[in-house]
Design a protein around this motif. Structure first.
Motif, PDB file in Angstrom:
ATOM      1  N   ALA A  20       0.831  -1.206   0.000  1.00  0.00           N
ATOM      2  CA  ALA A  20       0.000   0.000   0.000  1.00  0.00           C
ATOM      3  C   ALA A  20       0.867   1.259   0.000  1.00  0.00           C
ATOM      4  N   VAL A  21       1.981   1.220   0.717  1.00  0.00           N
ATOM      5  CA  VAL A  21       2.895   2.372   0.745  1.00  0.00           C
ATOM      6  C   VAL A  21       3.508   2.582  -0.634  1.00  0.00           C
ATOM      7  N   ILE A  22       3.896   1.509  -1.281  1.00  0.00           N
ATOM      8  CA  ILE A  22       4.437   1.598  -2.643  1.00  0.00           C
ATOM      9  C   ILE A  22       3.394   2.190  -3.586  1.00  0.00           C
ATOM     10  N   ALA A  23       2.170   1.723  -3.491  1.00  0.00           N
ATOM     11  CA  ALA A  23       1.100   2.224  -4.357  1.00  0.00           C
ATOM     12  C   ALA A  23       0.810   3.696  -4.099  1.00  0.00           C
ATOM     13  N   ARG A  24       0.794   4.114  -2.819  1.00  0.00           N
ATOM     14  CA  ARG A  24       0.481   5.508  -2.472  1.00  0.00           C
ATOM     15  C   ARG A  24       1.592   6.472  -2.856  1.00  0.00           C
ATOM     16  N   THR A  25       2.858   6.038  -2.722  1.00  0.00           N
ATOM     17  CA  THR A  25       3.978   6.950  -2.931  1.00  0.00           C
ATOM     18  C   THR A  25       4.575   6.883  -4.324  1.00  0.00           C
ATOM     19  N   GLN A  56      -0.532   5.600   8.639  1.00  0.00           N
ATOM     20  CA  GLN A  56      -1.102   6.260   7.469  1.00  0.00           C
ATOM     21  C   GLN A  56      -0.830   7.765   7.487  1.00  0.00           C
ATOM     22  N   SER A  57      -0.958   8.407   8.634  1.00  0.00           N
ATOM     23  CA  SER A  57      -0.737   9.860   8.680  1.00  0.00           C
ATOM     24  C   SER A  57       0.713  10.228   8.383  1.00  0.00           C
ATOM     25  N   TRP A  62       4.315  12.729   4.412  1.00  0.00           N
ATOM     26  CA  TRP A  62       5.397  12.656   3.430  1.00  0.00           C
ATOM     27  C   TRP A  62       4.882  12.984   2.034  1.00  0.00           C
ATOM     28  N   ILE A  63       3.730  12.444   1.652  1.00  0.00           N
ATOM     29  CA  ILE A  63       3.158  12.718   0.333  1.00  0.00           C
ATOM     30  C   ILE A  63       2.881  14.215   0.179  1.00  0.00           C
ATOM     31  N   GLY A  64       2.430  14.864   1.243  1.00  0.00           N
ATOM     32  CA  GLY A  64       2.122  16.290   1.197  1.00  0.00           C
ATOM     33  C   GLY A  64       3.327  17.172   0.950  1.00  0.00           C
TER      34      GLY A  64
END
Length: 74
Positions: A20-25, A56-57, A62-64
């Motif tokens: 999920a982290v790979i997919a999100r980032t 998740q936060s 990090w994504i932000g």
């Protein structure tokens, strides 16, 4: 036993596993672990003796703003 500040910060929060982290980032597994070592990506948390995940936060933070992310020292 006193509760760690990082535990109370994330209480009840969803834990993301590596896929999920790979997919999100959009990062590869090796890039994620390299960035963790550099302190520029959230560290994983141990779920049990052979399982880790990410809050998740922390991933959303990090994504932000990935360029200025600095691993917090709790």
């Amino acid at each position: 036993m006193p509760e760690d500040a990082s535990c109370s910060r994330y209480r009840g929060e969803r834990i993301l596993r590596l896929p999920a982290v790979i997919a999100r980032t959009g990062l590869s597994r090796s890039s994620i672990y390299r960035k963790i070592d550099e302190g520029t990506f959230p560290a994983q948390v141990k779920i049990n003796h052979n399982c880790v995940g990410w809050h998740q936060s922390a991933i959303e933070d990090w994504i932000g703003n990935p360029r200025s992310y600095v691993q917090p020292f709790d």
